[in-house]
Write an enzyme that holds these catalytic residues in place. Structure first.
Site, PDB file in Angstrom:
ATOM      1  N   THR A 562     -17.183  -2.652 -25.539  1.00  0.00           N
ATOM      2  CA  THR A 562     -16.994  -4.095 -25.421  1.00  0.00           C
ATOM      3  C   THR A 562     -15.893  -4.350 -24.401  1.00  0.00           C
ATOM      4  OG1 THR A 562     -15.171  -4.294 -26.991  1.00  0.00           O
ATOM      5  CG2 THR A 562     -17.390  -4.252 -27.908  1.00  0.00           C
ATOM      6  N   GLU A 613     -11.590   6.873 -18.456  1.00  0.00           N
ATOM      7  CA  GLU A 613     -11.848   7.044 -17.027  1.00  0.00           C
ATOM      8  C   GLU A 613     -12.619   5.869 -16.449  1.00  0.00           C
ATOM      9  OE1 GLU A 613     -11.447   7.894 -13.800  1.00  0.00           O
ATOM     10  OE2 GLU A 613     -11.255   9.976 -14.453  1.00  0.00           O
ATOM     11  N   ALA A 618     -15.635   2.933 -12.615  1.00  0.00           N
ATOM     12  CA  ALA A 618     -16.728   3.482 -13.429  1.00  0.00           C
ATOM     13  C   ALA A 618     -16.611   4.999 -13.503  1.00  0.00           C
ATOM     14  CB  ALA A 618     -18.089   3.038 -12.892  1.00  0.00           C
ATOM     15  N   LEU A 620     -16.372   7.214 -11.182  1.00  0.00           N
ATOM     16  CA  LEU A 620     -15.597   7.916 -10.146  1.00  0.00           C
ATOM     17  C   LEU A 620     -14.364   8.547 -10.787  1.00  0.00           C
ATOM     18  CD1 LEU A 620     -15.604   5.333  -7.195  1.00  0.00           C
ATOM     19  CD2 LEU A 620     -17.137   7.278  -7.555  1.00  0.00           C
ATOM     20  N   GLY A 671     -27.009 -11.116  -9.731  1.00  0.00           N
ATOM     21  CA  GLY A 671     -26.367 -10.364 -10.812  1.00  0.00           C
ATOM     22  C   GLY A 671     -25.245  -9.457 -10.345  1.00  0.00           C
ATOM     23  N   ASP A 685      -9.321  -8.832 -12.815  1.00  0.00           N
ATOM     24  CA  ASP A 685      -9.946  -7.563 -13.148  1.00  0.00           C
ATOM     25  C   ASP A 685      -9.356  -6.432 -12.293  1.00  0.00           C
ATOM     26  OD1 ASP A 685     -12.162  -6.074 -14.427  1.00  0.00           O
ATOM     27  OD2 ASP A 685     -12.811  -5.852 -12.330  1.00  0.00           O
ATOM     28  N   LYS A 689      -6.848  -3.070 -13.332  1.00  0.00           N
ATOM     29  CA  LYS A 689      -7.073  -1.681 -12.901  1.00  0.00           C
ATOM     30  C   LYS A 689      -5.813  -1.121 -12.252  1.00  0.00           C
ATOM     31  CE  LYS A 689     -12.009  -2.386 -12.543  1.00  0.00           C
ATOM     32  NZ  LYS A 689     -13.110  -2.833 -11.710  1.00  0.00           N
TER      33      LYS A 689
END
Ligand code: ADP
Ligand code: ASP
Ligand code: MG
Length: 827
Positions: A562, A613, A618, A620, A671, A685, A689
């Site tokens: 989630t 990770e 994603a 990587l 999308g 976002d 990170k």
């Protein structure tokens, strides 16, 4: 039918619970093609308990026997009505009524004197077997008119002598009596009552609770049978009590000794004395399931075949045990101390289940049935009164509420390491062991644990011996695009992982925000969607965690797919309990720094691991690369990158030929953006990170300390998505200007997260040279560049697809596999 040796089949109370069970039993009997058959029966399930309860209440002076017998009568009558024709039923019920009258007299007598001796108990307890034998014989006779069916009250044949160690058979006498009692001509089917017998004085007695198994073995010998089958309600003898060890499996073959040891140490499935007569006459015993007669069951023989490689046959527990400890320096080197202890106990008829003496002789410790603990303590204290008074013996103390755990197997003898593994597993499960003993046969290692720990201990030890050390109990929270892709990937790879790496990935729970689906063993991954709809229960994260963190499985992990704060807030608690966490959810790692630290501590306390990770780029290997650099002693000076596939796409596409707002709208339609593109454009976002990477570098950075350039115009921050998309074109000019400005410098625009060691961090729209590694990436790629002491002139660059369900799921899967490398290494 051919005439051959007798074959004996015993049906336990659980196989004779009601009319349906009797039919099943009759079908099994009918399917046997040889004769004669001896069918030894127990009382219908619960009957013996009910009869003993009647005695207890009579002892208390209660006199409502008619009333208390009514439920027994009703149940019997119901079964008889369902099974038998009217005249047969009448005969059977008349016989029942006569017994009930006798029993009523007995109960009245007991109520008068308010005391029942063991004989009265035996008489009352034995009726159940008589009733079921009569009923089954009547039913078999009715169903198979072509067979001669008869029944035998075992008291007419079997004579036993009661000893301290239980009943022993008077063989010659019994053989003689059986010859007299056996109907002429020999019936095809002889139903025999289990459990009951006569003693030398001709008085009624029993073979003890669960004694019908023993009866069956005795009759197998008396009738010179060549095989004994014990039918019960499980598939055979199992590696653990299936009620307590969900992973228990059926043991194919075992030796009499192993079966005896398991039974003696609490495996109720077979009475320990059963094996005696069978061994002496080499009669194989089969244990099979009345409710699944097609299954092979367990074969108990002298020496199991060569394919029998299991060192351990089963793990079992006896509850209701107390541990007595006699301690004192005065025992050291004094011969005969142990003799005195056990002599005193023998005299008081206290049976000792386990003895353990340290070689220092400083203490002797033994386990007795809890009911006898006080007696044991008293007689030992009396025997050593002088030594206690003089202080040579310091104390005799009792620890109540214990259980004995036993690991049983012939193959343990001469196999090093089994005791070590046993104790090691208990240690790892945090279970305290109060005493240990290993029989000299080396067929059994036992440990005394607290009663409250017993089931957990059984499960832990069972999994320690039976499961792959890499059996992982997995729960997936949030089976959306990424989560369901992960489930599909696991489903596809699970078989190979098991075969190649002995890795057993068990998805035992799937939870959405509203519903969750739990499975004891593993969920069927082909069809979890409809099962979730049909069988899902309301999602409850507490229950989910309890379910996943099962005692009987060595490792547990929750995979949070989630983006929820609420779920992330639970990691600390899960880690502290020892539940590992794998997640692409950034919240826990980029939020409150105090919580971040708390998770680290929780993981340390719980010996748990967490992997995330996929929170950056994603699949990587960004976090892993950073960690590797740090752990190998490199000094990382700068990390920068394009951490958003969406923003990469927008600026790779924005070349001035179309307005920026149009590209945003198209990307959304395809999308490539979040449902609300502002979630991407705000830079939050990317900021999260950057925070995650900063913390991975050891900086205690918070989002508030980050300079974030939002691409959402101030005026458009609130309002609906439609409003936003409608208004955005008004800002196109500003974007054109930025692009122009970059072009004039010979540069391109890119949205970049940056981070200096111990220094500033930012998320910004920047101008980069056209030959910069970030200037030439694929449309939606992520790219990260590390500048470190080792990678200074020529930075380390990691680039590739950084979003999408397939790669994100694969990244989570890789984390899960990484976790397995950390846990349960030894096999
Ligand atoms: P029956 O009525 O057939 O005599 P029991 O109830 O006496 O049956 O014994 C069968 C039960 O023994 C099983 O249902 C199971 O719950 C219990 N049991 C305990 N330990 C074991 C074990 N190791 N293997 C199989 N069953 C066991
Ligand atoms: N009916 C007896 C008991 O319940 C004997 C048996 O079932 O084996 O103990
Ligand atoms: Mg039984």
């Amino acid at each position: 039918m051919e005439t051959a040796h007798w074959k004996i089949h015993k049906f336990g109370g659980s196989s004779l619970a009601d009319a349906g069970c009797f039919r099943r039993v009759a079908a099994i009997v009918s399917s046997r093609t040889t004769r004669p058959l001896g069918i030894v029966v127990s009382a219908m399930r619960g009957t013996t308990d009910a009869l003993l309860a009647l005695i207890d209440s009579a002892q208390r002076g209660e006199t409502e026997h008619e009333q208390s017998l009514a439920p027994l009568r009703d149940r019997y009558h119901e079964a008889a009505t369902e099974l038998l024709s009217a005249d047969r039923r009448e005969a059977v019920m008349a016989a029942w009524q006569k017994d009930a009258d006798d029993l009523g007299d007995l109960l009245r007598a007991i109520a008068l004197v308010r005391s029942a001796d063991s004989r009265s108990r035996d008489v009352a307890a034995g009726y159940g077997e008589i009733w079921s034998a009569r009923l089954l014989a009547a039913f078999l006779a009715q169903e198979s008119p072509e067979r001669r069916v008869d029944w035998l009250d075992a008291r007419r044949a079997l004579t036993v002598h009661q000893t301290e160690l239980g009943p022993s058979v008077l063989w010659d006498r019994s053989r003689q009596r059986l010859a007299d009692a056996l109907p002429e001509p020999t019936p095809d089917v002889l139903v025999i009552t289990g459990f009951i017998a006569e003693d030398e004085q001709g008085l009624q007695t029993t073979l003890g609770r669960n004694g019908s198994d023993y009866s069956a073995a005795i009759f197998a010998v008396l009738l010179e049978a060549d095989e004994l089958t014990i039918w019960t309600d499980v598939d055979g003898v199992m590696s653990g009590d299936p009620n307590r060890v969900p992973e228990a499996r059926v043991i194919e073959t075992m030796s009499y000794n192993e079966a005896m040891e398991l039974a003696y140490f609490g495996a109720r499935v077979i009475h320990p004395q059963t094996m005696g007569p069978a061994v002496a006459n080499n009669i194989p015993i089969l244990i099979r399931n009345t409710f699944a007669p097609e299954r092979p069951g367990t074969r108990v023989v002298t020496v199991p075949g060569r394919d029998d490689e299991d060192k351990i046959k089963g793990i079992t527990a006896i509850d209701g045990v107390a541990l007595v400890n006699v301690e004192g320096a005065g025992m050291i080197g004094v011969p005969g101390t142990a003799d005195r202890v056990f002599g005193a106990l023998r005299e008081a008829e206290v049976s000792v289940i386990l003895i353990s003496q340290a070689s220092s002789e400083h203490s002797i410790c033994f386990a007795v049935p809890e009911l006898l603990a006080d007696t044991a303590r008293r007689v030992v204290a009396d025997a050593f009164a002088e030594e206690l008074a003089s202080g040579q013996i310091q104390k005799v103390d009792v620890t109540p509420a214990c259980s004995i755990l036993a690991v049983v197997g012939d193959g343990m003898s001469g196999t090093p390491g089994i005791a070590g593994r046993f104790l090691n597993t208990l240690g790892r499960a945090g279970i305290n062991v109060s005493a240990i003993a290993q029989g000299s046969s080396e067929r059994n290692i036992s440990a005394v644990v607290r009663r409250e720990d017993a089931t957990r201990a059984l499960r832990a030890v069972h999994s320690g011996f039976y499961l792959s050390a890499k059996t992982i109990s997995i729960g997936i929270i949030g089976p959306g695009m990424v989560g369901s892709t992960l489930l599909a990937q696991i489903a596809e790879q699970a078989g190979r992982l098991r075969d190649q790496f002995n890795l057993d990935l068990r998805i035992r729970a799937i939870a959405t925000s509203s519903k969750m689906l739990l499975a004891e063993h593993r969920l069927d991954l082909q069809d979890w969607q409809s099962a979730l709809v049909a069988d899902g229960q309301e999602t409850n994260l507490d229950r989910l965690a309890d379910h996943i963190h099962a005692d009987h499985l060595p490792h547990s992990v929750l995979i949070d797919c989630t983006a929820s704060d609420r779920v992330a807030a639970r990691y600390g608690e899960w880690l502290r309990r020892g539940i590992h966490v794998v997640t692409p959810n950034k919240k826990a790692f980029s939020g409150d720094y105090a919580y971040y630290r708390e998770m680290q501590e929780a993981a340390r306390d719980g010996s748990a691991h967490y992997f995330y990770e996929t929170t950056v780029g994603a699949a990587l290997p960004v976090i892993q690369a950073l960690r590797d650099l740090r752990e190998t002693g490199d000094r990382i000076d700068r990390v920068e990158g394009i951490f958003s596939g969406t923003l990469a796409y927008l600026f790779n596409t924005f070349d001035g030929s179309r307005p920026f707002s149009e590209i945003v709208a198209d990307a959304r339609a395809n999308g490539y953006t979040e449902p609300d593109p502002r979630d991407d454009l705000s830079g939050m976002d990317v900021a999260r990170k950057v925070i995650i990477l900063a913390r991975e570098m050891g900086d205690s950075l918070d989002v508030s300390q980050l300079a974030i350039r939002s691409l959402v115009p101030e005026a458009l921050q609130s309002g609906s998505v439609d409003d936003f998309l409608r208004e955005l074109p008004a800002y196109d000019d500003e974007m054109y200007r930025l692009l122009e400005d970059a072009r004039n410098d010979g540069k391109v625009l890119r949205y970049v997260g940056r981070l200096e060691r111990g220094g500033p961090a930012s998320v910004d729209l920047v101008k980069l040279d056209r030959d910069h590694p970030f200037a030439n990436i694929n449309l939606t790629d992520n790219v990260v560049q590390f500048v470190s002491e080792r990678y200074s002139a020529n930075p380390l660059v990691i680039q590739g697809p950084g979003a999408g369900p397939a790669v994100t799921a694969a990244g989570i899967f890789a984390d899960l596999l990484r976790l397995t490398a950390y846990v349960g290494g030894e096999e």
